[in-house]
Design an enzyme around this catalytic site. Sequence first.
Site, PDB file in Angstrom:
ATOM      1  N   CYS A 134      12.540 -24.265 -30.437  1.00 41.49           N
ATOM      2  CA  CYS A 134      11.154 -24.684 -30.694  1.00 41.49           C
ATOM      3  C   CYS A 134      10.222 -23.475 -30.753  1.00 41.49           C
ATOM      4  O   CYS A 134       9.838 -22.917 -29.722  1.00 41.49           O
ATOM      5  CB  CYS A 134      10.703 -25.654 -29.601  1.00 41.49           C
ATOM      6  N   CYS A 137       6.821 -23.953 -29.096  1.00 39.73           N
ATOM      7  CA  CYS A 137       6.879 -23.962 -27.627  1.00 39.73           C
ATOM      8  C   CYS A 137       7.012 -22.542 -27.080  1.00 39.73           C
ATOM      9  O   CYS A 137       6.405 -22.190 -26.071  1.00 39.73           O
ATOM     10  CB  CYS A 137       8.085 -24.766 -27.124  1.00 39.73           C
ATOM     11  N   ASP A 138       7.870 -21.740 -27.719  1.00 39.45           N
ATOM     12  CA  ASP A 138       8.309 -20.482 -27.092  1.00 39.45           C
ATOM     13  C   ASP A 138       7.940 -19.203 -27.838  1.00 39.45           C
ATOM     14  O   ASP A 138       8.188 -18.113 -27.332  1.00 39.45           O
ATOM     15  CB  ASP A 138       9.837 -20.516 -26.905  1.00 39.45           C
TER      16      ASP A 138
END
Length: 310
Positions: A134, A137-138
């Site tokens: 992701c 997300c990261d």
Amino acid sequence: MSTHKTIIIGTGPAGLTAAIYLARANLNPLVIEGPEPGGQLTTTTEVENFPGFPDGIMGPELMANMRKQAERFGAEFRSGWVNKVDTSKRPFTLTVEGLGELTAETLIISTGASAKYLGITGEKENIGRGVSTCATCDGFFFRNKKIIVVGGGDSAMEEAHFLTRFASEVVLVNRRSELRASKIMQDRARNNPKISWNLNRTPLEVVSGPLGVTGLKVTNNETGLEETIATDGLFVAIGHTPNTRFLDGQLDTDETGYLLVKPGTTETNIPGIFACGDVQDHKYRQAISAAGTGCMAALDCERYLEEVAH
């Protein structure tokens, strides 16, 4: 066997938010959690983009807090694997491994989608240590670092393009020389000076050291030789599989298996069955948007139960 007013299948942000709302409405939902309670967020380390946590929060902690909140209002949790759902008659019947048969007037499906992995050595062991599925997300954790994105479809192009906001360089690795991505997405990636290409390479192994990922070992399909591409992080972007197999085609899905809901609602094609979170959302796939649809599903479910009662 008493019939539950509602059963929620799945315990990611969507299912747990639905549980909080329904429990507060005194509907005593039963939540069935599978082998991965908390969903994809439990494989994430720090979550920095969930509103209300200015210093960030660990993914598993966020999920544990949501669960406690639902329990506080009276939601009941049981562990089991849903093998089958019979939607042909009411109440709906669920066959659950470890729990037997359960019946419910309404169902909320929040079983999520599972990221597809490459299945190579060192991959699963390094999730959260440099391996991610992701980018939104990261990506933030890879400022000024070199990153590899594996994949050849639209999502790989999109992730690579997004990651150039943070990374010093993004290397796209694909096992074929041509890409599946649409022309517009390919062109955007090719025109981005931070993206370089390593096509016709088959990933073999994620190489890591004490601090995490250091490289990706690949086979050069043109020469047959093995190479190691140095990297600080590896993003696997080869798609997701919605967890809908247990429904056996009883609910309408798109061609890739995501549940279809009536626009602006969480209603499926069967009245009394609602879908929320990543099982019906292949576009946003964020914890906060999943939680939002969980709230919608609970309110839709509550209204439905009121209408049926009258």
